[in-house]
Design a protein around this motif. Structure first.
Motif, PDB file in Angstrom:
ATOM      1  N   ARG A 134       0.840  -1.212   0.000  1.00  0.00           N
ATOM      2  CA  ARG A 134       0.000   0.000   0.000  1.00  0.00           C
ATOM      3  C   ARG A 134       0.867   1.251   0.000  1.00  0.00           C
ATOM      4  N   VAL A 135       1.948   1.227   0.788  1.00  0.00           N
ATOM      5  CA  VAL A 135       2.856   2.378   0.809  1.00  0.00           C
ATOM      6  C   VAL A 135       3.371   2.671  -0.589  1.00  0.00           C
ATOM      7  N   ARG A 136       3.851   1.644  -1.293  1.00  0.00           N
ATOM      8  CA  ARG A 136       4.426   1.853  -2.628  1.00  0.00           C
ATOM      9  C   ARG A 136       3.360   2.254  -3.632  1.00  0.00           C
ATOM     10  N   SER A 137       2.189   1.624  -3.543  1.00  0.00           N
ATOM     11  CA  SER A 137       1.120   1.915  -4.501  1.00  0.00           C
ATOM     12  C   SER A 137       0.633   3.360  -4.374  1.00  0.00           C
ATOM     13  N   GLU A 138       0.355   3.774  -3.140  1.00  0.00           N
ATOM     14  CA  GLU A 138      -0.119   5.138  -2.942  1.00  0.00           C
ATOM     15  C   GLU A 138       0.993   6.145  -3.205  1.00  0.00           C
ATOM     16  N   ARG A 139       2.227   5.776  -2.867  1.00  0.00           N
ATOM     17  CA  ARG A 139       3.364   6.653  -3.172  1.00  0.00           C
ATOM     18  C   ARG A 139       3.444   6.899  -4.683  1.00  0.00           C
ATOM     19  N   ASP A 140       3.307   5.822  -5.465  1.00  0.00           N
ATOM     20  CA  ASP A 140       3.369   5.950  -6.919  1.00  0.00           C
ATOM     21  C   ASP A 140       2.216   6.808  -7.449  1.00  0.00           C
ATOM     22  N   ARG A 141       1.083   6.724  -6.775  1.00  0.00           N
ATOM     23  CA  ARG A 141      -0.067   7.549  -7.171  1.00  0.00           C
ATOM     24  C   ARG A 141       0.228   9.026  -6.956  1.00  0.00           C
ATOM     25  N   PHE A 142       0.813   9.368  -5.798  1.00  0.00           N
ATOM     26  CA  PHE A 142       1.162  10.763  -5.537  1.00  0.00           C
ATOM     27  C   PHE A 142       2.229  11.252  -6.524  1.00  0.00           C
ATOM     28  N   VAL A 143       3.211  10.408  -6.795  1.00  0.00           N
ATOM     29  CA  VAL A 143       4.239  10.778  -7.762  1.00  0.00           C
ATOM     30  C   VAL A 143       3.609  10.996  -9.131  1.00  0.00           C
ATOM     31  N   GLY A 144       2.610  10.179  -9.447  1.00  0.00           N
ATOM     32  CA  GLY A 144       1.924  10.319 -10.736  1.00  0.00           C
ATOM     33  C   GLY A 144       1.287  11.682 -10.919  1.00  0.00           C
ATOM     34  N   PHE A 145       0.737  12.231  -9.831  1.00  0.00           N
ATOM     35  CA  PHE A 145       0.154  13.570  -9.928  1.00  0.00           C
ATOM     36  C   PHE A 145       1.225  14.602 -10.294  1.00  0.00           C
ATOM     37  N   VAL A 146       2.413  14.455  -9.685  1.00  0.00           N
ATOM     38  CA  VAL A 146       3.511  15.377  -9.995  1.00  0.00           C
ATOM     39  C   VAL A 146       3.946  15.209 -11.440  1.00  0.00           C
ATOM     40  N   LEU A 147       4.060  13.963 -11.877  1.00  0.00           N
ATOM     41  CA  LEU A 147       4.494  13.708 -13.255  1.00  0.00           C
ATOM     42  C   LEU A 147       3.501  14.268 -14.263  1.00  0.00           C
TER      43      LEU A 147
END
Length: 482
Positions: free
Chosen positions: A87-100
């Protein structure tokens, strides 16, 4: 090698760099943003967001453990480390996706990949492919965790916080070196998730606290559930014979040494500004003893030059809100150079998401002992018997508030306490609005709420403000560095 001419060159695409790029672009300038590493801010990739995901999992586990105190007895608790980290990695990737997504929306001609370095004032070389000639430059290169070379030599199991969020499972044991915000947050979270954690602190300080009484309260509260070794340094790190652990030799205040094995050693002793490899010697700007450009914190201008600095690279306050504010100020001033103007620097506000939370705002106790010796009063409240805190079984900690004799203006506060992030915001707003203690006490307080503790502290502060400053005993710990 091609040459690119722009009005503003921004080195870095983190929070400060993205904000600086936008601010300069809004003024109609030709801007290029240069990045040598992955896109995605420190906060989203390896900082505030993934750490809060781990902390939230830890809070869920702790809530179950604390439930019997209310007469609620849940069944056996099973912590699935793989699920926690997924969950940490999945949600982290989601937040990074917003930045990207935001970076992707920037025109291609305004982005340049590669490592930038000054080769002359106003001239940058990016790798071996582009010369950028810019009227102004914004340095927003961020910071990196500090790891002593001799510790790094012990192998890949000596890590920084950035490695934690790529774990696929929780380890059995972790030694945390450093009692700052990162070390405390991750150390407590991992311990609550069933990891054997020992935290090593060279002194007695925790997080950003400087008030000796709040610091004492924090030491006692956190040590109740976390194995914290105060006044203990790391003497040696070595890879175990099997290579699956690190042997850590610690040395306490009496000089006694002890060697223990941990699966990982998490180094959290600070961060350094990424300014050593960008050719600052060619920029013709003055540097401090750490190699960071000397700058005006209200304009972010480096000396009188056309170089501006923002974010962690400024070596001021490594927080996202500060990076955003600095980036905006730097970007706007770079765009209108030489018409440089001061921008809004908000009241300082820092939060450590431990439990209880640790918050500082406005002027710290240590700062006031230097700027207002004998000229500030203190009010306090313990959360041990504060009504709402006791109802929630979160009655731990201490709040201390400060105000100026004469003007009665509220100056700042330090605290460890339940839901302190919210108390901190209210008090930071009052501080920035330059409210007096009397005006703050005129504000509404509901019942029963934790904010009633703030009112108790303010009432005591108001009483102390009635005294003559000469009747208030000098504090014994007013020297810088205490």
């Amino acid at each position: 090698m091609k040459t690119l001419q722009v009005d503003v060159a921004v080195i870095g695409s983190g929070t400060a760099g993205l904000t600086a790029h936008k601010a300069a672009r809004l003024q109609g300038k030709r801007v290029v943003m240069i990045e040598s590493g992955p896109y995605g801010t420190t906060c989203a990739r390896v900082g505030c967001m993934p750490s809060k995901l781990l902390i939230s999992a830890a809070e869920a586990a702790h809530a179950v453990a604390a439930a019997p105190g209310f007469g609620v007895h849940p069944g056996p608790v099973r912590i699935d480390g793989q699920q926690v980290m997924a969950r940490v990695r999945s949600e982290r990737d989601r937040f990074v996706g917003f930045v990207l997504d935001g970076v992707e929306a920037i025109a291609d001609e305004e982005k340049l990949r590669g490592h930038a370095r000054f080769i002359a004032p106003g001239k940058l070389q990016v790798d071996e492919h582009t010369i950028v000639e810019a009227t102004s430059v914004v340095i927003a290169t961020g910071s990196s965790p500090i790891v002593p070379p001799e510790w790094r030599a012990a192998g890949e199991r000596v890590i920084t916080s950035e490695a934690v969020f790529d774990w696929t499972d929780l380890p059995q044991s972790v030694a945390v070196v450093g009692s700052g915000v990162i070390g405390l947050e991750l150390g407590q979270a991992l311990a609550r998730l069933g990891v054997r954690v020992t935290l090593f602190a060279r002194g007695n300080k925790v997080a950003q606290l400087t008030d000796p009484l709040v610091l004492q309260s924090a030491d006692e509260v956190l040590a109740r559930e976390l194995d914290i070794r105060f006044q203990t340094s790391v003497a040696k790190l070595a890879r175990s014979e099997a290579g699956d652990a690190i042997a850590l030799t610690s040395r306490n205040g009496e000089g006694e040494e002890k060697t223990e094995q941990f699966e990982y050693v998490l180094v959290a002793i600070g961060r350094s500004a990424n300014v050593d490899k960008i050719g600052l010697e060619k920029a013709q700007i003055e540097l401090d003893r750490h190699g960071v450009p000397l700058h005006d914190r209200h304009t972010m201008q480096c000396g009188k030059s056309a170089v501006f600095i923002a974010g962690d690279a400024s070596d001021e306050i490594p927080l996202l809100p500060e990076a955003a504010d600095q980036g905006r100020i730097a970007g706007e001033n770079a765009a209108r150079f030489p018409d440089v103007q001061p921008g809004l620097r908000r009241t300082a506000l820092g939060v450590a998401f431990t439990d209880p939370q640790i918050v500082t705002l406005g002027a710290s106790y240590q700062q006031l002992c230097v700027t207002h010796p004998g000229r500030f009063a203190i009010g306090a409240v313990s959360f041990d018997n504060q009504g709402r805190s006791r109802v929630m079984l979160q009655n731990q900690g201490l709040l201390r508030v400060y105000a100026e004799f004469g003007s009665r203006r509220f100056l700042g506060a330090e605290m460890i306490g339940p839901r302190a992030e919210h108390l901190g915001h209210l008090l930071a707003w009052a501080c920035q609005a330059q409210l007096t203690v009397d005006a703050m006490l005129d504000m509404p307080f509901y019942h029963p709420v934790i904010e009633e503790g703030v009112r108790t502290a303010l009432r005591e502060l108001a009483l102390h403000l009635e005294k003559n400053p000469d009747d208030v005993p000098e504090c014994a710990d007013c020297s810088p560095g205490v």
